[in-house]
Design an enzyme around this catalytic site. Structure first.
Site, short mmCIF file in Angstrom:
data_model
loop_
_atom_site.label_atom_id
_atom_site.label_comp_id
_atom_site.label_asym_id
_atom_site.label_seq_id
_atom_site.Cartn_x
_atom_site.Cartn_y
_atom_site.Cartn_z
CB SER A 9 -65.37 24.49 -35.97
OG SER A 9 -64.46 25.28 -35.23
CB SER B 75 -46.16 26.49 -33.55
OG SER B 75 -45.74 27.73 -34.07
CE1 TYR C 168 -50.15 28.67 -30.54
CE2 TYR C 168 -48.15 29.50 -31.58
CZ TYR C 168 -49.33 28.77 -31.65
OH TYR C 168 -49.67 28.13 -32.81
P1 NAP Z 1 -57.94 28.68 -35.62
O1 NAP Z 1 -58.30 29.11 -37.00
O2 NAP Z 1 -57.94 29.70 -34.52
O3 NAP Z 1 -58.86 27.43 -35.22
C1 NAP Z 1 -58.69 26.82 -33.96
C2 NAP Z 1 -59.66 25.68 -33.83
O4 NAP Z 1 -59.44 25.08 -32.52
C3 NAP Z 1 -61.12 26.11 -33.86
O5 NAP Z 1 -61.87 25.10 -34.47
C4 NAP Z 1 -61.46 26.21 -32.38
O6 NAP Z 1 -62.82 26.03 -32.11
C5 NAP Z 1 -60.68 25.02 -31.83
N1 NAP Z 1 -60.47 25.07 -30.38
C6 NAP Z 1 -59.87 26.05 -29.66
N2 NAP Z 1 -59.87 25.70 -28.36
C7 NAP Z 1 -60.51 24.51 -28.26
C8 NAP Z 1 -60.83 23.64 -27.19
N3 NAP Z 1 -60.50 23.94 -25.92
N4 NAP Z 1 -61.48 22.47 -27.46
C9 NAP Z 1 -61.82 22.15 -28.72
N5 NAP Z 1 -61.54 22.94 -29.79
C10 NAP Z 1 -60.90 24.11 -29.56
O7 NAP Z 1 -56.47 28.05 -35.57
P2 NAP Z 1 -55.55 27.51 -36.77
O8 NAP Z 1 -54.74 28.65 -37.27
O9 NAP Z 1 -56.33 26.69 -37.71
O10 NAP Z 1 -54.55 26.59 -35.93
C11 NAP Z 1 -54.76 25.18 -35.74
C12 NAP Z 1 -53.58 24.62 -35.00
O11 NAP Z 1 -52.37 24.88 -35.73
C13 NAP Z 1 -53.37 25.22 -33.61
O12 NAP Z 1 -52.90 24.24 -32.71
C14 NAP Z 1 -52.30 26.26 -33.84
O13 NAP Z 1 -51.58 26.54 -32.67
C15 NAP Z 1 -51.45 25.56 -34.89
N6 NAP Z 1 -50.63 26.47 -35.69
C16 NAP Z 1 -51.20 27.44 -36.46
C17 NAP Z 1 -50.39 28.28 -37.20
C18 NAP Z 1 -50.94 29.36 -38.08
O14 NAP Z 1 -50.15 30.13 -38.63
N7 NAP Z 1 -52.23 29.50 -38.26
C19 NAP Z 1 -48.99 28.11 -37.17
C20 NAP Z 1 -48.45 27.12 -36.37
C21 NAP Z 1 -49.29 26.28 -35.64
P3 NAP Z 1 -63.72 27.27 -31.63
O15 NAP Z 1 -64.07 28.01 -32.86
O16 NAP Z 1 -64.86 26.61 -30.99
O17 NAP Z 1 -62.89 28.10 -30.68
#
Ligand code: NAP
Length: 242
Positions: free
Chosen positions: A10, A138, A151
């Site tokens: 989303s 990550s 995490y």
């Molecule tokens: P984000 O902006 O917080 O978005 C997370 C997404 O996951 C949202 O769409 C959220 O939906 C959904 N979600 C959370 N729990 C869920 C569940 N139980 N079932 C279905 N959907 C769920 O995160 P992001 O930064 O884009 O990160 C995406 C991925 O990359 C994650 O796995 C994160 O750990 C990884 N990552 C991110 C970074 C970074 O720097 N941003 C770095 C390394 C790895 P809702 O809005 O409904 O909660």
């Protein structure tokens, strides 16, 4: 036309992956957990790229809801070619202050969610005799991080899960890889205090945060035929951090 399921799509990285794969001509299933008024406009934006898009609100940490997500995808598109296990959460605290539920909730979404969707999608991929899975790990799953023990543990588990799946699924022509992003500009990193962001930046040789597109491009490569002999690997997208 092939079909890609992206969990947690989303917003943030998942949304970027969905748009990038749609531009590449894949039908898209966007999954998310919470009510989100912007989903309809995201579906319209994806469909304006000339592919079909289905939005399914399911909590991937729930085994039965993950099954519904995958079964509804197969019912709509007749196949599941690509699964991107992207949904993830953080509950950052030092271990001294971390509650049991902070640990459990992060493991439940990041690890069980990845297992649940993989297990259900495998049933279809085995029958089709093809499929590609990309799991979102990550940089901290590789090197750990103060204040993120839950995490980091979950993202380390995603890496070993990926390697095990790659070995088990190769015989079915299903490839499984992980991406380990560094610090990417999204809602997840926007909430970090300024001093934490400054300290993170000082540890990135390229001296900038990554973009959503940097990660989406890596996913696009791993699901493409250009990566057809790559499985069980972790692709770091981190500006040189590790
Ligand atoms: P984000 O902006 O917080 O978005 C997370 C997404 O996951 C949202 O769409 C959220 O939906 C959904 N979600 C959370 N729990 C869920 C569940 N139980 N079932 C279905 N959907 C769920 O995160 P992001 O930064 O884009 O990160 C995406 C991925 O990359 C994650 O796995 C994160 O750990 C990884 N990552 C991110 C970074 C970074 O720097 N941003 C770095 C390394 C790895 P809702 O809005 O409904 O909660």
């Amino acid at each position: 036309m092939s079909c890609a399921v992206i969990t947690g799509a989303s917003r943030g990285i998942g949304r970027g992956i969905a748009l990038t794969l749609a531009k590449g001509g894949h039908n898209i299933v966007i999954n998310y957990r919470s009510e989100n008024p912007e989903i309809t406009s995201l579906v319209n934006e994806i469909e304006s790229l000339g592919v079909k898009c289905l939005a399914l609100q399911k909590d991937v940490s729930d085994f039965d809801q993950a099954k519904e997500l995958i079964d509804l995808t197969a019912a709509e598109f007749g196949q599941i070619d690509i699964l991107v296990n992207n949904a993830g959460i953080t509950k950052d605290k030092l271990i001294a202050r971390m509650k049991e539920e902070d640990f459990d909730q992060v493991m439940k979404v990041n690890v069980n969610g990845t297992f649940n969707c993989t297990k259900h999608a495998l049933k279809y991929m085995m029958k089709q005799k093809h499929g590609v899975i990309v799991n979102m790990s990550s940089v901290v799953g590789i090197r750990g991080n103060m204040g993120q023990a839950n995490y980091s543990a979950s993202k380390g588990a995603v890496i070993s899960f990926t390697k095990s799946c790659a070995q088990e699924f190769a015989r079915y022509n299903v490839r499984v890889n992980a991406i380990a992003p560094g610090f990417i500009q999204t809602d997840m990193t926007d909430v970090l205090p300024e001093e934490v962001k400054a300290s993170i930046l000082s540890g990135i040789p390229m001296n900038k945060l990554g973009t959503i597109q940097d990660v989406a491009d890596a996913v696009e490569f791993l699901v493409s035929s250009k990566a057809s002999y790559i499985t069980g690997q972790v692709l770091s997208v981190n500006g040189g951090m590790v």
